[in-house]
Design an enzyme around this catalytic site. Sequence first.
Site, PDB file in Angstrom:
ATOM      1  N   ALA A 202       0.940  -1.333   0.075  1.00  0.00           N
ATOM      2  CA  ALA A 202       0.110  -0.045   0.249  1.00  0.00           C
ATOM      3  C   ALA A 202       0.852   1.277   0.099  1.00  0.00           C
ATOM      4  O   ALA A 202       0.191   2.393  -0.516  1.00  0.00           O
ATOM      5  CB  ALA A 202      -0.955  -0.058   1.219  1.00  0.00           C
TER       6      ALA A 202
ATOM      7  N   GLY B 156      -0.324   4.892   0.373  1.00  0.00           N
ATOM      8  CA  GLY B 156      -1.783   5.048   0.450  1.00  0.00           C
ATOM      9  C   GLY B 156      -2.475   5.461  -0.951  1.00  0.00           C
ATOM     10  O   GLY B 156      -3.920   5.439  -0.610  1.00  0.00           O
TER      11      GLY B 156
ATOM     12  N   ASP C  12       1.713  -2.876   4.372  1.00  0.00           N
ATOM     13  CA  ASP C  12       2.999  -2.451   4.016  1.00  0.00           C
ATOM     14  C   ASP C  12       4.159  -3.047   5.004  1.00  0.00           C
ATOM     15  O   ASP C  12       3.711  -3.216   5.904  1.00  0.00           O
ATOM     16  CB  ASP C  12       3.202  -1.135   3.821  1.00  0.00           C
ATOM     17  CG  ASP C  12       4.218  -0.418   2.825  1.00  0.00           C
ATOM     18  OD1 ASP C  12       4.004  -0.691   1.592  1.00  0.00           O
ATOM     19  OD2 ASP C  12       5.403   0.024   3.163  1.00  0.00           O
TER      20      ASP C  12
ATOM     21  N   CYS D 205       5.222  -0.050 -11.913  1.00  0.00           N
ATOM     22  CA  CYS D 205       5.576   1.299 -12.694  1.00  0.00           C
ATOM     23  C   CYS D 205       6.605   1.034 -13.620  1.00  0.00           C
ATOM     24  O   CYS D 205       7.601   2.049 -13.565  1.00  0.00           O
ATOM     25  CB  CYS D 205       5.491   2.496 -11.923  1.00  0.00           C
ATOM     26  SG  CYS D 205       6.616   2.618 -10.636  1.00  0.00           S
TER      27      CYS D 205
END
Length: 437
Positions: free
Chosen positions: A245, A248, A268, A368
């Site tokens: 996470a 957030g 996390d 990513c």
Amino acid sequence: MTPEGRLASIVELLEEIDRQSRPADLVAGSYLKARRYIGAKDRRAISDRVWGILRRRSRLDWLLESFRTRSTPRNRLLIDLMITDRMAPEDISPLCTGGARGLEPISANDWALLQQAKGRDMFHHAMPAWVRGEYPEWLEPKLSAVYGERLATEMGALRDEAPVDLRVNTLKADRETARAALAFAGLVAQPTPLSPLGLRLPARVALTAQDVFRDGLVDVQDEGSQLLALLVGAKPGEVVMDFCAGAGGKTLALAACMENKGRLVACDVNERRAERANLRLRRAGVHNVTRRLLESETDKWIKRQAGTFDRVLIDAPCSGTGTWRRNPDSKWRMTPEGLEELVALQGRILDSAARLVRPGGRLVYATCSLLPDEDETRVETFLAAHPDFELVPVTEAWAETIGTDCPVAGPYLRLSPASHNTDGFFAAIMRRKQPTA
């Protein structure tokens, strides 16, 4: 602040970034926080120049090498002023005044460097592709495998500054209401083309000072990240896990999809990141989230929760190659060994988190990153080892959750700045098969 002082601060900050292993934005934040005398306008000018030099670093270093001059923050700045700003040596010399808050005066060697940089362009026909594209040479085969003839175009887009994307918090407003609130504050935002929840600002602004942000109507989130959260397909009343996470951002988006109904667990391994998320959750009006600090990706708690979640999102730790528009310094800290360690960690996370998914539930793996090692290859390895999971084509998931024309053919989601004007994102949606009778 004088122009001379600005230049000295730029060099000082660039030296700090080179010296430290932390991300440049954290180094810059600490540097500016410790120097309260630097006003807002000067902070912006210093940051713009520093990030510009970070975006142009490989080309500046190549030019300095061609001039037989050492690559230092000061030398990068001097030729950047010549080439990017088209300043003359006679204009630069008076800005180097020495003293406590000034650059060292121009020496004979400096003057010779400035003369060599006269009339030069930031691109040169002899530059290798990796220099022109501003990426590490050792990554070229991996990136070429993804983009082929489009590599130069894709890497060119990663050199540019990213737009400011906002996600509308549907717990408090719809897109038009949030857009109107931004307009009232003098900020003109346009709807994002792919995400139905996104608004795009034309330039960076001090958003944290605006009521529309402080009241939780919007949150900063790249359009690609918004799409990923929507593709999870979290529904009101479900049991959902955000496995990595972090601070957030996707947890907030998932909570909005669930309309604050059901159970959303945000995990996390970093306590400080988890603490930062609490403020964002309160501001957004989210109250269906339980935060869980894990000792590692194989925490014993995970085993006890096996098969109890409808949907599990893994926004895996990765190389971040898709975020180079925002973090241009990160590319030069990458190593082949570091990438191998990340790939191994991603495999362990996938194996562990998969246990949480109930039969018929979904597991969404995302990065990513632009690199197949962390993306397609990672997922294919997982599926080969876990025959109880099957791939859900992204076109199918897109139709279920977003409903517009899917911008990719699939079976995976792969977004890039050049093709979609988002950060580089990858996602795979998997379903745990129902047990056979």
